[in-house]
Design an enzyme around this catalytic site. Structure first.
Site, mmCIF file in Angstrom:
data_model
loop_
_atom_site.group_PDB
_atom_site.id
_atom_site.type_symbol
_atom_site.label_atom_id
_atom_site.label_comp_id
_atom_site.label_asym_id
_atom_site.label_seq_id
_atom_site.Cartn_x
_atom_site.Cartn_y
_atom_site.Cartn_z
ATOM 1 N N ASP A 116 -8.821 5.098 -13.974
ATOM 2 C CA ASP A 116 -7.682 4.578 -13.211
ATOM 3 C C ASP A 116 -8.146 3.369 -12.377
ATOM 4 O O ASP A 116 -9.219 3.430 -11.752
ATOM 5 C CB ASP A 116 -7.193 5.725 -12.295
ATOM 6 C CG ASP A 116 -5.867 5.443 -11.625
ATOM 7 O OD1 ASP A 116 -5.074 4.656 -12.182
ATOM 8 O OD2 ASP A 116 -5.613 6.029 -10.550
ATOM 9 N N GLY B 215 0.380 6.213 -2.277
ATOM 10 C CA GLY B 215 0.176 6.945 -1.020
ATOM 11 C C GLY B 215 1.460 7.522 -0.459
ATOM 12 O O GLY B 215 2.514 7.488 -1.105
HETATM 13 P P1 13P Z 1 0.010 8.262 -5.571
HETATM 14 O O1 13P Z 1 -1.219 8.612 -4.793
HETATM 15 O O2 13P Z 1 1.051 7.620 -4.718
HETATM 16 O O3 13P Z 1 0.523 9.410 -6.349
HETATM 17 O O4 13P Z 1 -0.405 7.139 -6.620
HETATM 18 C C1 13P Z 1 -1.324 7.475 -7.620
HETATM 19 C C2 13P Z 1 -1.578 6.356 -8.542
HETATM 20 O O5 13P Z 1 -0.731 5.554 -8.811
HETATM 21 C C3 13P Z 1 -2.913 6.306 -9.137
HETATM 22 O O6 13P Z 1 -3.094 5.178 -9.926
#
Ligand code: 13P
Length: 294
Positions: free
Chosen positions: A82, A179
């Protein structure tokens, strides 16, 4: 079984459903996600970012673990880097056997994002690893970046970007952010833009910042073309809240049973999520379909 993320998302794109991509930083989270997938006959994506890998979810430990767990189940599982931002970590993950890497060039100029994404696609595709790119920019909820439509993805620019780079999936900015949102805020998503993006690109689209969006937004986002939903903050909250809940129920709980309790809570969360985004029962076990995706 461990498969390329692209094969999972092509199927989701064709059949109009969403697949959860959970940031999973330890064995409890990875096993919760993969077990949930097996029980729900659903595909699943296990992912972690460079920061998480550096601090805790070391790829040398997590990759073999995710591969082993994936190979035990009948449903397709992908392992994704990611928010990869530099070549060294991306090429390390490709060499390790990650079945997808995300290159996040969304903070760079359009031209720089374009050329780096193209280079990474060539490198990854040569060994059968797929690539997620980002155009527009999904920022931080704490900065209210979700409300800044100057950061949103432009469909025509995105079309040119995909034609040039050959990326397999595109993370789009349509009104979410990473977040926790301010208390009681549900983000307002630009569904017209999403519809336009899908019509123009006709490819797997990714929603970052899945946490705190609310069930209605998630369902509508899938309906209009989102096929991968990234969830980190909400999953971590479920795990953390499970600790408090376990202690409330039994203040003498030991560590072993605490770990089991957390894993079960995360698994239930993932199973519920799969029902919301429609990935459950897409892969009912059948010998004749075992190696196929149809
Ligand atoms: P969130 O922490 O808002 O769920 O976002 C996660 C995300 O997009 C990881 O790439």
């Amino acid at each position: 079984m461990l498969v390329s993320m692209n094969s999972i998302l092509e199927h989701a794109n064709k059949h109009n459903y969403g697949v959860m991509a959970m940031n999973s930083i330890n064995i409890e989270m990875a096993r919760a996600g993969i077990q949930a997938a097996a029980e729900e006959n659903s595909p699943m994506i296990i992912q972690f970012g460079p920061g998480q890998m550096g601090l805790h979810a070391h790829k040398e430990e997590m990759f073999p673990l995710v591969k082993e767990l994936s190979d035990r189940v009948h449903v397709p599982i992908a392992i994704n880097l990611d928010h990869g931002m530099d070549f060294s970590i991306i090429s390390e993950c490709i060499n390790f056997g990650f079945t997808n890497v995300m290159f996040d060039g969304s903070s760079l100029s359009y031209e720089e994002n374009l050329s780096r994404t193209e280079t990474i696609c060539a490198m990854a595709h040569s060994v059968g690893c797929s690539v997620e790119a980002e155009l527009g920019h999904v920022g931080q909820a704490v900065n209210e970046d979700d409300e800044d439509d100057g950061l949103y993805t432009d469909p025509q620019k995105a079309l040119a970007f995909i034609k040039y780079t050959g990326a397999d999936a595109l993370a789009v900015a349509i009104g979410t952010a990473h977040g926790n949102y301010p208390k009681n805020k549900i983000p307002k998503l630009d569904f017209e833009r999403l519809r336009d993006l899908k019509r123009t690109l006709q490819m797997p689209l990714v929603l970052h910042g899945g946490s705190g969006c609310g069930e209605e937004n998630l369902k509508k986002a899938v309906k209009y073309g989102i096929n991968k939903i990234n969830v980190a903050t909400d999953a971590f909250s479920v795990a953390k809240n499970a600790i408090n809940k376990a202690f409330e129920e039994d203040p003498t709980i030991d560590y072993l049973h605490l770990c089991i309790y957390i894993e079960n809570e995360v698994k239930q969360f993932v199973k519920n999520y799969m029902h919301i985004i429609g990935s459950n029962n897409r892969y009912i076990f059948d010998e004749t379909q075992y190696n196929g995706l149809e």
